[in-house]
Design an enzyme around this catalytic site. Structure first.
Site, PDB file in Angstrom:
ATOM      1  N   HIS A   1       0.832  -1.200   0.000  1.00  0.00           N
ATOM      2  CA  HIS A   1       0.000   0.000   0.000  1.00  0.00           C
ATOM      3  C   HIS A   1       0.869   1.253   0.000  1.00  0.00           C
ATOM      4  O   HIS A   1       1.442   1.627   1.018  1.00  0.00           O
ATOM      5  CB  HIS A   1      -0.953  -0.002   1.199  1.00  0.00           C
ATOM      6  CG  HIS A   1      -1.937  -1.120   1.160  1.00  0.00           C
ATOM      7  ND1 HIS A   1      -1.707  -2.318   1.782  1.00  0.00           N
ATOM      8  CD2 HIS A   1      -3.140  -1.229   0.543  1.00  0.00           C
ATOM      9  CE1 HIS A   1      -2.738  -3.121   1.570  1.00  0.00           C
ATOM     10  NE2 HIS A   1      -3.622  -2.478   0.810  1.00  0.00           N
TER      11      HIS A   1
ATOM     12  N   HIS B   1      -4.117  -6.362  -6.092  1.00  0.00           N
ATOM     13  CA  HIS B   1      -4.021  -7.522  -5.209  1.00  0.00           C
ATOM     14  C   HIS B   1      -5.407  -7.972  -4.765  1.00  0.00           C
ATOM     15  O   HIS B   1      -6.390  -7.248  -4.912  1.00  0.00           O
ATOM     16  CB  HIS B   1      -3.107  -7.237  -4.013  1.00  0.00           C
ATOM     17  CG  HIS B   1      -3.539  -6.075  -3.174  1.00  0.00           C
ATOM     18  ND1 HIS B   1      -3.306  -4.756  -3.531  1.00  0.00           N
ATOM     19  CD2 HIS B   1      -4.199  -6.015  -1.987  1.00  0.00           C
ATOM     20  CE1 HIS B   1      -3.798  -3.945  -2.609  1.00  0.00           C
ATOM     21  NE2 HIS B   1      -4.354  -4.685  -1.654  1.00  0.00           N
TER      22      HIS B   1
ATOM     23  N   CYS C   1     -13.305  -5.562   6.018  1.00  0.00           N
ATOM     24  CA  CYS C   1     -12.527  -5.763   4.796  1.00  0.00           C
ATOM     25  C   CYS C   1     -11.228  -6.458   5.181  1.00  0.00           C
ATOM     26  O   CYS C   1     -10.814  -6.423   6.333  1.00  0.00           O
ATOM     27  CB  CYS C   1     -12.197  -4.433   4.131  1.00  0.00           C
ATOM     28  SG  CYS C   1     -13.618  -3.453   3.680  1.00  0.00           S
TER      29      CYS C   1
ATOM     30  N   HIS D   1      -7.707  -9.173   3.503  1.00  0.00           N
ATOM     31  CA  HIS D   1      -6.983  -9.843   2.429  1.00  0.00           C
ATOM     32  C   HIS D   1      -6.870 -11.335   2.752  1.00  0.00           C
ATOM     33  O   HIS D   1      -6.427 -11.679   3.854  1.00  0.00           O
ATOM     34  CB  HIS D   1      -5.570  -9.276   2.290  1.00  0.00           C
ATOM     35  CG  HIS D   1      -5.533  -7.799   2.088  1.00  0.00           C
ATOM     36  ND1 HIS D   1      -5.553  -6.901   3.142  1.00  0.00           N
ATOM     37  CD2 HIS D   1      -5.490  -7.065   0.964  1.00  0.00           C
ATOM     38  CE1 HIS D   1      -5.520  -5.670   2.660  1.00  0.00           C
ATOM     39  NE2 HIS D   1      -5.476  -5.740   1.339  1.00  0.00           N
TER      40      HIS D   1
ATOM     41  N   GLU E   1     -11.561  -8.912  13.999  1.00  0.00           N
ATOM     42  CA  GLU E   1     -11.886  -7.485  14.072  1.00  0.00           C
ATOM     43  C   GLU E   1     -13.135  -7.191  14.891  1.00  0.00           C
ATOM     44  O   GLU E   1     -13.221  -6.148  15.531  1.00  0.00           O
ATOM     45  CB  GLU E   1     -12.080  -6.913  12.656  1.00  0.00           C
ATOM     46  CG  GLU E   1     -10.814  -6.911  11.828  1.00  0.00           C
ATOM     47  CD  GLU E   1     -10.952  -6.144  10.523  1.00  0.00           C
ATOM     48  OE1 GLU E   1     -11.913  -5.343  10.401  1.00  0.00           O
ATOM     49  OE2 GLU E   1     -10.113  -6.337   9.629  1.00  0.00           O
TER      50      GLU E   1
ATOM     51  N   TYR F   1     -11.761  -2.228  -7.586  1.00  0.00           N
ATOM     52  CA  TYR F   1     -11.748  -0.767  -7.510  1.00  0.00           C
ATOM     53  C   TYR F   1     -10.315  -0.268  -7.305  1.00  0.00           C
ATOM     54  O   TYR F   1      -9.432  -1.012  -6.884  1.00  0.00           O
ATOM     55  CB  TYR F   1     -12.633  -0.250  -6.364  1.00  0.00           C
ATOM     56  CG  TYR F   1     -12.003  -0.429  -5.008  1.00  0.00           C
ATOM     57  CD1 TYR F   1     -11.340   0.617  -4.380  1.00  0.00           C
ATOM     58  CD2 TYR F   1     -12.012  -1.668  -4.360  1.00  0.00           C
ATOM     59  CE1 TYR F   1     -10.722   0.451  -3.153  1.00  0.00           C
ATOM     60  CE2 TYR F   1     -11.399  -1.842  -3.143  1.00  0.00           C
ATOM     61  CZ  TYR F   1     -10.751  -0.784  -2.546  1.00  0.00           C
ATOM     62  OH  TYR F   1     -10.124  -0.951  -1.337  1.00  0.00           O
TER      63      TYR F   1
ATOM     64  N   GLU G   1      -5.305   2.450  -2.984  1.00  0.00           N
ATOM     65  CA  GLU G   1      -5.841   1.100  -2.837  1.00  0.00           C
ATOM     66  C   GLU G   1      -6.147   0.610  -4.240  1.00  0.00           C
ATOM     67  O   GLU G   1      -6.690   1.356  -5.072  1.00  0.00           O
ATOM     68  CB  GLU G   1      -7.129   1.095  -1.992  1.00  0.00           C
ATOM     69  CG  GLU G   1      -6.905   0.877  -0.510  1.00  0.00           C
ATOM     70  CD  GLU G   1      -6.425  -0.525  -0.155  1.00  0.00           C
ATOM     71  OE1 GLU G   1      -5.948  -1.260  -1.055  1.00  0.00           O
ATOM     72  OE2 GLU G   1      -6.495  -0.884   1.022  1.00  0.00           O
TER      73      GLU G   1
ATOM     74  N   GLU H   1      -7.579  -2.985  -5.630  1.00  0.00           N
ATOM     75  CA  GLU H   1      -7.961  -4.319  -5.174  1.00  0.00           C
ATOM     76  C   GLU H   1      -8.986  -5.002  -6.078  1.00  0.00           C
ATOM     77  O   GLU H   1      -9.929  -4.375  -6.559  1.00  0.00           O
ATOM     78  CB  GLU H   1      -8.547  -4.239  -3.757  1.00  0.00           C
ATOM     79  CG  GLU H   1      -7.529  -3.789  -2.724  1.00  0.00           C
ATOM     80  CD  GLU H   1      -8.048  -3.807  -1.307  1.00  0.00           C
ATOM     81  OE1 GLU H   1      -7.221  -3.939  -0.389  1.00  0.00           O
ATOM     82  OE2 GLU H   1      -9.277  -3.692  -1.100  1.00  0.00           O
TER      83      GLU H   1
ATOM     84  N   TRP I   1     -14.602   2.411  -1.590  1.00  0.00           N
ATOM     85  CA  TRP I   1     -15.011   1.096  -2.091  1.00  0.00           C
ATOM     86  C   TRP I   1     -16.462   0.815  -1.731  1.00  0.00           C
ATOM     87  O   TRP I   1     -17.214   0.286  -2.540  1.00  0.00           O
ATOM     88  CB  TRP I   1     -14.073  -0.001  -1.584  1.00  0.00           C
ATOM     89  CG  TRP I   1     -13.933  -0.083  -0.089  1.00  0.00           C
ATOM     90  CD1 TRP I   1     -14.684  -0.821   0.777  1.00  0.00           C
ATOM     91  CD2 TRP I   1     -12.968   0.609   0.717  1.00  0.00           C
ATOM     92  NE1 TRP I   1     -14.260  -0.628   2.071  1.00  0.00           N
ATOM     93  CE2 TRP I   1     -13.201   0.235   2.069  1.00  0.00           C
ATOM     94  CE3 TRP I   1     -11.923   1.490   0.434  1.00  0.00           C
ATOM     95  CZ2 TRP I   1     -12.432   0.723   3.121  1.00  0.00           C
ATOM     96  CZ3 TRP I   1     -11.164   1.977   1.481  1.00  0.00           C
ATOM     97  CH2 TRP I   1     -11.421   1.595   2.807  1.00  0.00           C
TER      98      TRP I   1
END
Length: 196
Positions: free
Chosen positions: A26, A33, A68, A70, A88, A105, A115, A117, A162
């Site tokens: 980032h 990614h 959100c 990864h 989280e 996006y 970003e 992704e 996003w």
């Protein structure tokens, strides 16, 4: 000893082309990614919104969708959704339903951080209270889906870039988020079709 978390790098066709440390991807030249977005609902159809922790690298303090993250290399995306919801928000849920398999996006912050992704979107049903992890989440808010979408679509509700792009696509699935028909897994980009 903890090893640094890696993300899956993808090409324009959604194929995995390698991995890189999450902390290194980032910046002002962020490579495409694999990521995910999820929307947690309760049994009445309210959506769980979260305010990103103020120390986050990207969009600190911004309100956004529930969670959100990864997927790790080799990790099925729906497993990553459940893992991050537990970490989280303290939510233990049974499954994550795929809604927008091909969402992608690119967004640029005021300071130039990007970003970029390929970000399938999932729906999750929660039946227990959320317990936010302050390392990740500054605040939470449950909001009726109709009120939330009207706020986003009218521009009256400030939300992450996003999420702003995802909401119109999700409203196209129908007015009741609990009755949306999940998308078939084969519609995921190739990098995300990891078997659990």
């Amino acid at each position: 000893m903890t090893t640094e978390e890696h993300v899956v790098l993808v090409d324009g066709d959604g194929n995995a082309i390698g991995a890189a440390p999450k902390t290194s991807v980032h910046g002002q030249d962020t490579p495409l990614h694999l990521a995910f977005s999820s929307y947690v609902f309760d049994t009445t159809g309210r959506v769980l919104l979260t305010r990103r922790a103020d120390h986050k690298l990207t969009w600190p303090g911004a309100w956004t969708n529930s969670c959100c993250g990864h997927p790790l290399p080799g990790e099925p995306v729906d497993h990553a959704v459940l893992r991050r919801l537990s970490y989280e928000l303290g939510l233990e849920v049974e499954r994550a339903d795929l809604m927008l398999p091909g969402f992608a996006y690119r967004a640029v912050m005021g300071n130039g951080i990007v970003e970029n992704e390929l970000c399938p979107v999932y729906r999750v049903l929660a039946t227990t209270p959320a317990r936010p992890n302050p390392d990740e989440v500054g605040e939470i808010l449950w909001m009726p889906w109709k009120e939330f979408t009207e706020g986003v679509l009218s521009g009256l509700l400030a939300i992450s870039p996003w999420c702003k792009e995802q909401v119109p696509l999700l409203t196209d699935l129908g007015a009741d988020p609990l009755s949306w028909e999940p998308a078939p897994p084969h519609e995921l980009p190739p990098a995300a079709r990891v078997k659990g």
